[in-house]
Design an enzyme around this catalytic site. Sequence first.
Site, mmCIF file in Angstrom:
data_model
loop_
_atom_site.group_PDB
_atom_site.id
_atom_site.type_symbol
_atom_site.label_atom_id
_atom_site.label_comp_id
_atom_site.label_asym_id
_atom_site.label_seq_id
_atom_site.Cartn_x
_atom_site.Cartn_y
_atom_site.Cartn_z
ATOM 1 N N HIS A 1 -3.198 -5.695 2.660
ATOM 2 C CA HIS A 1 -2.798 -5.659 4.071
ATOM 3 C C HIS A 1 -3.144 -6.993 4.732
ATOM 4 O O HIS A 1 -3.530 -7.950 4.068
ATOM 5 C CB HIS A 1 -3.592 -4.566 4.803
ATOM 6 C CG HIS A 1 -3.195 -3.184 4.442
ATOM 7 N ND1 HIS A 1 -1.996 -2.620 4.812
ATOM 8 C CD2 HIS A 1 -3.856 -2.236 3.739
ATOM 9 C CE1 HIS A 1 -1.944 -1.371 4.368
ATOM 10 N NE2 HIS A 1 -3.054 -1.117 3.710
ATOM 11 N N CYS B 1 0.830 -1.218 0.000
ATOM 12 C CA CYS B 1 0.000 0.000 0.000
ATOM 13 C C CYS B 1 0.867 1.273 0.000
ATOM 14 O O CYS B 1 1.572 1.525 -0.958
ATOM 15 C CB CYS B 1 -0.976 -0.061 1.166
ATOM 16 S SG CYS B 1 -2.418 0.956 0.917
HETATM 17 N N1 GLN Z 1 -2.369 6.775 2.491
HETATM 18 C C1 GLN Z 1 -2.421 5.895 1.349
HETATM 19 C C2 GLN Z 1 -3.843 5.803 0.768
HETATM 20 O O1 GLN Z 1 -4.798 6.114 1.446
HETATM 21 C C3 GLN Z 1 -1.967 4.514 1.729
HETATM 22 C C4 GLN Z 1 -2.927 3.818 2.675
HETATM 23 C C5 GLN Z 1 -2.381 2.521 3.246
HETATM 24 O O2 GLN Z 1 -1.174 2.304 3.310
HETATM 25 N N2 GLN Z 1 -3.337 1.686 3.732
HETATM 26 O O3 GLN Z 1 -3.979 5.353 -0.376
#
Ligand code: GLN
Length: 242
Positions: free
Chosen positions: A194, A94
């Site tokens: 995740h 991510c």
């Molecule tokens: N801040 C980034 C987004 O919202 C990554 C989010 C994350 O790592 N879950 O896309």
Amino acid sequence: MELKICHMYPDILNLYGDRGNVTCMEKRLQWRNIGVFIQRMPLGSKKSLAGFDLVFIGGGQDFEQQLLLDDLRQGRANEIKAAIEDGVTFLTVCGGFQLLGNYYKSAEGKRLDFVGAIDMYTEGAKTRLTGNYKFKCCPDSGGSVVVGFENHSGKTYLGSGISPLGTVLKGFGNNGTDGTEGVHYKNVFGTYSHGPVLPKNPEFCDYILKTALQRKYGTAELIPLDDSAELLAHDEMCRKLD
Ligand code: GLN
């Protein structure tokens, strides 16, 4: 044999238990009597990336991603780029995968110029792309079906000639429109998954470990493990996502 694993920014890119990916890689090596050395590299660390076989970078919120900018600009971005071009294996999740691209523009329009190691960019949206999902890795990423959980406002678009990690079977993936998930560039594997992603996707984990072993030792034989528990979780999620 031994693999040296660097966990980058464990103090700020630490969403959704992503650090469990490092534990999963550690255990799947130890269960095979392969040595593993893990180095945590928090924000501001002056330790070098040189000599590591595998680098893990987890996910983070927009705010945490901004905290990285100075650290990246003070030399870490160039180190990451050099390691990628040298064939070091990366697993990035991510926010950790977004930061390898050219830029991330938040939903509020704030642009963060990132590492530029891979030709891709990310633009935040008001609505988040969230939920359990599954995708099939491309053949050059092992070809396994991966189940996971995504939660991102950023929509990532790959540059021409840049391969995705896989294609979406259920859920959103990179941007919810082009059917791609993640990125595979040299030995970099980027995903929105995740969870942590690796424990319930043992085939994907072993593919990453084999990539690092192949580069370091020219061979990548991993003896089979009893993955019955892992596959029970994997197959149940696959069914739920049919
Ligand atoms: N801040 C980034 C987004 O919202 C990554 C989010 C994350 O790592 N879950 O896309």
